[in-house]
Motif scaffolding. Structure first.
Motif, PDB file in Angstrom:
ATOM      1  N   PHE A   1       7.856  -4.501   0.929  1.00 27.85           N
ATOM      2  CA  PHE A   1       6.963  -4.163  -0.182  1.00 27.85           C
ATOM      3  C   PHE A   1       7.754  -3.545  -1.331  1.00 27.85           C
ATOM      4  O   PHE A   1       7.576  -3.913  -2.500  1.00 27.85           O
TER       5      PHE A   1
ATOM      6  N   TYR B   1       7.953  -5.075  -4.978  1.00 25.16           N
ATOM      7  CA  TYR B   1       7.334  -4.337  -6.084  1.00 25.16           C
ATOM      8  C   TYR B   1       8.371  -3.999  -7.148  1.00 25.16           C
ATOM      9  O   TYR B   1       8.073  -3.985  -8.349  1.00 25.16           O
TER      10      TYR B   1
ATOM     11  N   LEU C   1       2.071  -7.805   5.188  1.00 21.53           N
ATOM     12  CA  LEU C   1       1.619  -7.115   3.976  1.00 21.53           C
ATOM     13  C   LEU C   1       0.115  -7.276   3.790  1.00 21.53           C
ATOM     14  O   LEU C   1      -0.584  -6.332   3.403  1.00 21.53           O
TER      15      LEU C   1
ATOM     16  N   SER D   1      -1.721  -5.006   6.092  1.00 27.44           N
ATOM     17  CA  SER D   1      -1.610  -3.600   5.692  1.00 27.44           C
ATOM     18  C   SER D   1      -2.480  -3.275   4.487  1.00 27.44           C
ATOM     19  O   SER D   1      -2.673  -2.103   4.159  1.00 27.44           O
TER      20      SER D   1
ATOM     21  N   THR E   1      -1.724  -4.238   1.399  1.00 24.83           N
ATOM     22  CA  THR E   1      -0.902  -4.123   0.195  1.00 24.83           C
ATOM     23  C   THR E   1      -0.711  -5.448  -0.532  1.00 24.83           C
ATOM     24  O   THR E   1      -0.235  -5.461  -1.670  1.00 24.83           O
TER      25      THR E   1
ATOM     26  N   LEU F   1       1.023  -7.631  -5.548  1.00 23.97           N
ATOM     27  CA  LEU F   1       0.999  -6.442  -4.703  1.00 23.97           C
ATOM     28  C   LEU F   1       0.040  -5.413  -5.279  1.00 23.97           C
ATOM     29  O   LEU F   1      -0.043  -5.234  -6.497  1.00 23.97           O
TER      30      LEU F   1
ATOM     31  N   PRO G   1       0.831   0.910  -5.919  1.00 22.94           N
ATOM     32  CA  PRO G   1       0.978   1.978  -4.914  1.00 22.94           C
ATOM     33  C   PRO G   1      -0.054   3.094  -5.048  1.00 22.94           C
ATOM     34  O   PRO G   1      -0.495   3.659  -4.043  1.00 22.94           O
TER      35      PRO G   1
ATOM     36  N   PHE H   1      -3.068   1.840  -3.349  1.00 22.38           N
ATOM     37  CA  PHE H   1      -2.902   1.810  -1.897  1.00 22.38           C
ATOM     38  C   PHE H   1      -2.992   3.210  -1.300  1.00 22.38           C
ATOM     39  O   PHE H   1      -3.521   3.387  -0.195  1.00 22.38           O
TER      40      PHE H   1
ATOM     41  N   ARG I   1     -10.981  -0.918   1.699  1.00 25.89           N
ATOM     42  CA  ARG I   1     -10.374  -2.167   1.215  1.00 25.89           C
ATOM     43  C   ARG I   1     -11.236  -3.325   1.710  1.00 25.89           C
ATOM     44  O   ARG I   1     -10.890  -4.018   2.664  1.00 25.89           O
TER      45      ARG I   1
ATOM     46  N   GLN J   1      -7.176  -5.670  -8.085  1.00 23.97           N
ATOM     47  CA  GLN J   1      -6.453  -4.583  -8.752  1.00 23.97           C
ATOM     48  C   GLN J   1      -7.294  -3.941  -9.850  1.00 23.97           C
ATOM     49  O   GLN J   1      -7.275  -2.715 -10.022  1.00 23.97           O
TER      50      GLN J   1
END
Length: 248
Positions: free
Chosen positions: A11, A15, A46, A49, A51, A65, A68, A71, A81, A91
Protein backbone atom coordinates in the motif's frame (compact mmCIF):
# COMPACT_ATOMS: atom_id res chain seq x y z
CA UNK A 1 -7.96 -3.74 12.23
CA UNK A 2 -4.64 -5.49 11.57
CA UNK A 3 -2.96 -5.49 8.15
CA UNK A 4 -0.06 -7.85 7.37
CA UNK A 5 3.24 -6.07 6.96
CA UNK A 6 3.68 -7.05 3.31
CA UNK A 7 0.23 -5.62 2.49
CA UNK A 8 1.03 -2.40 4.30
CA UNK A 9 4.32 -2.10 2.45
CA UNK A 10 2.56 -2.66 -0.87
CA UNK A 11 0.00 0.00 0.00
CA UNK A 12 2.73 2.46 1.00
CA UNK A 13 4.68 1.98 -2.24
CA UNK A 14 1.59 2.30 -4.40
CA UNK A 15 0.31 5.34 -2.52
CA UNK A 16 3.75 6.94 -2.83
CA UNK A 17 3.49 6.53 -6.61
CA UNK A 18 -0.20 7.21 -7.25
CA UNK A 19 -1.51 8.99 -4.15
CA UNK A 20 -5.26 9.52 -4.79
CA UNK A 21 -4.88 8.91 -8.51
CA UNK A 22 -6.23 6.17 -10.76
CA UNK A 23 -4.12 3.24 -11.94
CA UNK A 24 -4.42 -0.08 -13.73
CA UNK A 25 -3.21 -3.59 -13.04
CA UNK A 26 -0.18 -3.18 -15.27
CA UNK A 27 0.79 -0.08 -13.30
CA UNK A 28 0.79 -2.16 -10.10
CA UNK A 29 3.11 -4.80 -11.53
CA UNK A 30 5.50 -2.25 -13.04
CA UNK A 31 5.62 -0.04 -9.95
CA UNK A 32 6.27 -2.91 -7.54
CA UNK A 33 8.31 -5.04 -9.93
CA UNK A 34 6.15 -8.11 -9.33
CA UNK A 35 4.65 -10.84 -11.48
CA UNK A 36 0.97 -10.71 -12.48
CA UNK A 37 0.24 -13.50 -10.01
CA UNK A 38 1.83 -11.58 -7.16
CA UNK A 39 0.06 -8.43 -8.31
CA UNK A 40 -3.33 -10.15 -8.14
CA UNK A 41 -2.53 -11.49 -4.67
CA UNK A 42 -1.67 -8.01 -3.41
CA UNK A 43 -4.76 -6.38 -4.91
CA UNK A 44 -6.95 -9.06 -3.35
CA UNK A 45 -5.35 -8.45 0.04
CA UNK A 46 -5.71 -4.67 -0.30
CA UNK A 47 -9.37 -5.07 -1.27
CA UNK A 48 -10.04 -7.26 1.77
CA UNK A 49 -8.36 -4.71 4.02
CA UNK A 50 -10.63 -1.96 2.69
CA UNK A 51 -7.77 0.11 1.30
CA UNK A 52 -8.35 -0.67 -2.39
CA UNK A 53 -11.17 0.90 -4.38
CA UNK A 54 -12.38 -0.76 -7.56
CA UNK A 55 -12.84 2.55 -9.31
CA UNK A 56 -14.18 1.09 -12.52
CA UNK A 57 -15.02 -2.55 -13.15
CA UNK A 58 -15.02 -2.49 -16.95
CA UNK A 59 -12.08 -3.31 -19.18
CA UNK A 60 -9.49 -2.28 -18.43
CA UNK A 61 -10.34 -2.35 -14.73
CA UNK A 62 -9.19 0.74 -12.86
CA UNK A 63 -8.21 1.05 -9.23
CA UNK A 64 -7.28 3.62 -6.64
CA UNK A 65 -6.26 3.61 -2.99
CA UNK A 66 -8.38 4.93 -0.17
CA UNK A 67 -6.85 8.04 1.35
CA UNK A 68 -5.00 7.06 4.58
CA UNK A 69 -7.04 9.57 6.60
CA UNK A 70 -10.21 7.88 5.40
CA UNK A 71 -8.85 4.44 6.16
CA UNK A 72 -7.95 5.51 9.70
CA UNK A 73 -11.61 6.37 10.30
CA UNK A 74 -12.49 2.81 9.34
CA UNK A 75 -9.59 1.13 11.13
CA UNK A 76 -10.36 3.14 14.26
CA UNK A 77 -13.98 1.99 14.30
CA UNK A 78 -15.34 5.48 13.62
CA UNK A 79 -16.72 4.66 10.17
CA UNK A 80 -17.94 1.61 8.27
CA UNK A 81 -16.82 0.45 4.82
CA UNK A 82 -20.09 -0.63 3.13
CA UNK A 83 -19.53 -2.85 0.11
CA UNK A 84 -22.42 -1.39 -1.90
CA UNK A 85 -21.09 2.13 -2.53
CA UNK A 86 -20.31 2.47 -6.24
CA UNK A 87 -16.54 2.53 -6.65
CA UNK A 88 -16.21 5.88 -8.39
CA UNK A 89 -17.76 7.67 -5.41
CA UNK A 90 -16.13 5.93 -2.44
CA UNK A 91 -13.36 8.47 -1.83
CA UNK A 92 -15.74 11.41 -2.24
CA UNK A 93 -18.05 9.98 0.42
CA UNK A 94 -15.22 9.62 2.94
CA UNK A 95 -13.91 13.10 2.14
CA UNK A 96 -17.38 14.46 2.89
CA UNK A 97 -17.52 12.47 6.12
CA UNK A 98 -14.17 13.82 7.26
CA UNK A 99 -15.18 17.44 6.60
CA UNK A 100 -18.62 17.06 8.19
CA UNK A 101 -17.14 15.55 11.35
CA UNK A 102 -14.95 18.61 11.76
CA UNK A 103 -18.03 20.85 12.03
CA UNK A 104 -20.91 18.69 13.28
CA UNK A 105 -21.57 16.03 15.86
CA UNK A 106 -23.01 13.38 13.57
CA UNK A 107 -25.41 10.61 14.49
CA UNK A 108 -25.42 9.00 11.05
CA UNK A 109 -24.21 9.40 7.49
CA UNK A 110 -26.01 7.15 5.01
CA UNK A 111 -25.54 6.90 1.25
CA UNK A 112 -28.72 6.04 -0.63
CA UNK A 113 -30.09 6.27 -4.15
CA UNK A 114 -28.22 5.20 -7.27
CA UNK A 115 -24.75 5.39 -5.71
CA UNK A 116 -25.80 2.88 -3.03
CA UNK A 117 -27.45 0.70 -5.69
CA UNK A 118 -24.26 0.81 -7.78
CA UNK A 119 -26.27 2.09 -10.73
CA UNK A 120 -25.20 5.75 -10.82
CA UNK A 121 -24.60 7.37 -14.19
CA UNK A 122 -22.38 10.28 -15.22
CA UNK A 123 -24.93 12.88 -14.05
CA UNK A 124 -26.21 11.13 -10.92
CA UNK A 125 -26.39 12.90 -7.58
CA UNK A 126 -24.59 11.51 -4.55
CA UNK A 127 -27.52 11.24 -2.14
CA UNK A 128 -26.51 11.55 1.51
CA UNK A 129 -28.77 11.35 4.55
CA UNK A 130 -27.09 13.22 7.40
CA UNK A 131 -28.55 12.85 10.90
CA UNK A 132 -27.47 15.25 13.64
CA UNK A 133 -29.30 16.77 16.57
CA UNK A 134 -27.21 19.91 16.05
CA UNK A 135 -29.27 20.83 12.98
CA UNK A 136 -31.65 23.77 13.32
CA UNK A 137 -33.55 26.05 10.99
CA UNK A 138 -35.26 25.10 7.76
CA UNK A 139 -34.30 22.14 5.61
CA UNK A 140 -33.11 24.52 2.88
CA UNK A 141 -30.86 26.45 5.26
CA UNK A 142 -29.33 23.21 6.54
CA UNK A 143 -28.62 22.03 3.00
CA UNK A 144 -26.98 25.34 2.14
CA UNK A 145 -24.75 25.01 5.19
CA UNK A 146 -23.78 21.44 4.38
CA UNK A 147 -22.94 22.32 0.78
CA UNK A 148 -20.15 24.49 2.15
CA UNK A 149 -18.11 21.26 2.35
CA UNK A 150 -17.46 21.74 -1.36
CA UNK A 151 -15.03 24.51 -0.42
CA UNK A 152 -12.70 21.89 1.05
CA UNK A 153 -9.60 21.44 -1.11
CA UNK A 154 -9.75 17.64 -1.11
CA UNK A 155 -13.41 17.63 -2.12
CA UNK A 156 -12.77 20.15 -4.87
CA UNK A 157 -9.89 18.00 -6.10
CA UNK A 158 -12.02 14.86 -5.95
CA UNK A 159 -14.89 16.41 -7.89
CA UNK A 160 -12.37 17.60 -10.48
CA UNK A 161 -10.87 14.10 -10.78
CA UNK A 162 -14.32 12.62 -11.29
CA UNK A 163 -15.10 15.17 -14.01
CA UNK A 164 -11.88 14.15 -15.78
CA UNK A 165 -13.36 10.65 -15.92
CA UNK A 166 -16.71 11.86 -17.24
CA UNK A 167 -18.52 11.84 -13.88
CA UNK A 168 -20.25 15.11 -13.03
CA UNK A 169 -21.17 14.32 -9.44
CA UNK A 170 -23.29 16.62 -7.30
CA UNK A 171 -23.69 16.28 -3.55
CA UNK A 172 -27.34 16.06 -2.50
CA UNK A 173 -27.79 16.30 1.27
CA UNK A 174 -30.89 15.41 3.27
CA UNK A 175 -30.22 16.69 6.82
CA UNK A 176 -32.51 15.56 9.63
CA UNK A 177 -32.62 15.46 13.39
CA UNK A 178 -33.37 12.14 15.09
CA UNK A 179 -36.98 12.99 15.85
CA UNK A 180 -37.50 14.07 12.25
CA UNK A 181 -36.36 10.66 11.04
CA UNK A 182 -39.03 9.17 13.30
CA UNK A 183 -41.70 11.18 11.48
CA UNK A 184 -40.87 9.06 8.42
CA UNK A 185 -40.44 11.41 5.47
CA UNK A 186 -41.35 9.39 2.38
CA UNK A 187 -37.83 9.79 1.04
CA UNK A 188 -36.67 7.33 3.71
CA UNK A 189 -38.38 4.54 1.78
CA UNK A 190 -35.37 4.75 -0.54
CA UNK A 191 -33.21 3.44 2.31
CA UNK A 192 -35.16 0.26 3.03
CA UNK A 193 -33.16 -2.04 0.74
CA UNK A 194 -30.26 0.01 -0.61
CA UNK A 195 -28.77 2.07 2.22
CA UNK A 196 -25.00 2.19 2.74
CA UNK A 197 -24.47 3.20 6.37
CA UNK A 198 -21.06 4.90 6.49
CA UNK A 199 -21.24 6.30 10.01
CA UNK A 200 -23.76 5.51 12.72
CA UNK A 201 -24.09 5.35 16.48
CA UNK A 202 -26.63 2.56 16.08
CA UNK A 203 -29.59 4.83 15.36
CA UNK A 204 -30.09 4.22 11.62
CA UNK A 205 -28.90 0.62 11.82
CA UNK A 206 -31.79 0.09 14.21
CA UNK A 207 -34.28 2.28 12.37
CA UNK A 208 -33.93 0.75 8.89
CA UNK A 209 -34.79 -2.85 9.91
CA UNK A 210 -37.73 -1.55 11.95
CA UNK A 211 -38.99 0.42 8.96
CA UNK A 212 -38.64 -2.65 6.76
CA UNK A 213 -40.57 -4.74 9.28
CA UNK A 214 -43.34 -2.18 9.54
CA UNK A 215 -43.69 -2.00 5.76
CA UNK A 216 -44.06 -5.77 5.69
CA UNK A 217 -46.57 -5.63 8.56
CA UNK A 218 -48.90 -3.22 6.74
CA UNK A 219 -48.57 -5.15 3.48
CA UNK A 220 -46.62 -2.50 1.55
CA UNK A 221 -44.86 -3.76 -1.57
CA UNK A 222 -42.12 -2.40 -3.77
CA UNK A 223 -42.62 -3.06 -7.48
CA UNK A 224 -39.62 -3.02 -9.77
CA UNK A 225 -39.74 -1.32 -13.16
CA UNK A 226 -37.30 -1.35 -16.09
CA UNK A 227 -34.05 0.63 -15.87
CA UNK A 228 -33.71 0.09 -12.14
CA UNK A 229 -36.79 2.12 -11.23
CA UNK A 230 -39.55 1.10 -8.84
CA UNK A 231 -42.56 2.36 -6.94
CA UNK A 232 -44.12 1.58 -3.57
CA UNK A 233 -47.72 0.48 -3.10
CA UNK A 234 -48.27 1.25 0.57
CA UNK A 235 -51.74 -0.30 0.55
CA UNK A 236 -54.87 0.52 2.58
CA UNK A 237 -53.04 0.31 5.91
CA UNK A 238 -50.47 2.95 4.96
CA UNK A 239 -51.48 5.28 7.81
CA UNK A 240 -50.12 2.73 10.28
CA UNK A 241 -46.62 3.51 9.06
CA UNK A 242 -46.83 6.82 10.90
CA UNK A 243 -48.02 5.38 14.22
CA UNK A 244 -45.62 6.17 17.08
CA UNK A 245 -42.39 4.25 16.57
CA UNK A 246 -42.05 3.60 20.27
CA UNK A 247 -44.85 1.05 19.88
CA UNK A 248 -43.12 -0.90 17.07
Amino acid sequence: MWIPRWVGEGFARLYSSFSRGIFGFGDVCRTLGVTPTRGHVLLTALRRSGTLIDFRRGRPRLYRLLDPRSFMLIAGGVANRPANIQGEYVQLVYDVLRVLRSSWSLTSLVVYGSVARRSAGPLSDVDLLVVSDEFSGSLASRIDKLLEVERDADIQSELSLLRMHGIHAKLAFYPLRREEVGRLPLLLLDLVYDAAVVLDDGFMQGFIPRLRSRLELVGAKRYMLPRGLWYWDLGPRAAELWHPWTHS
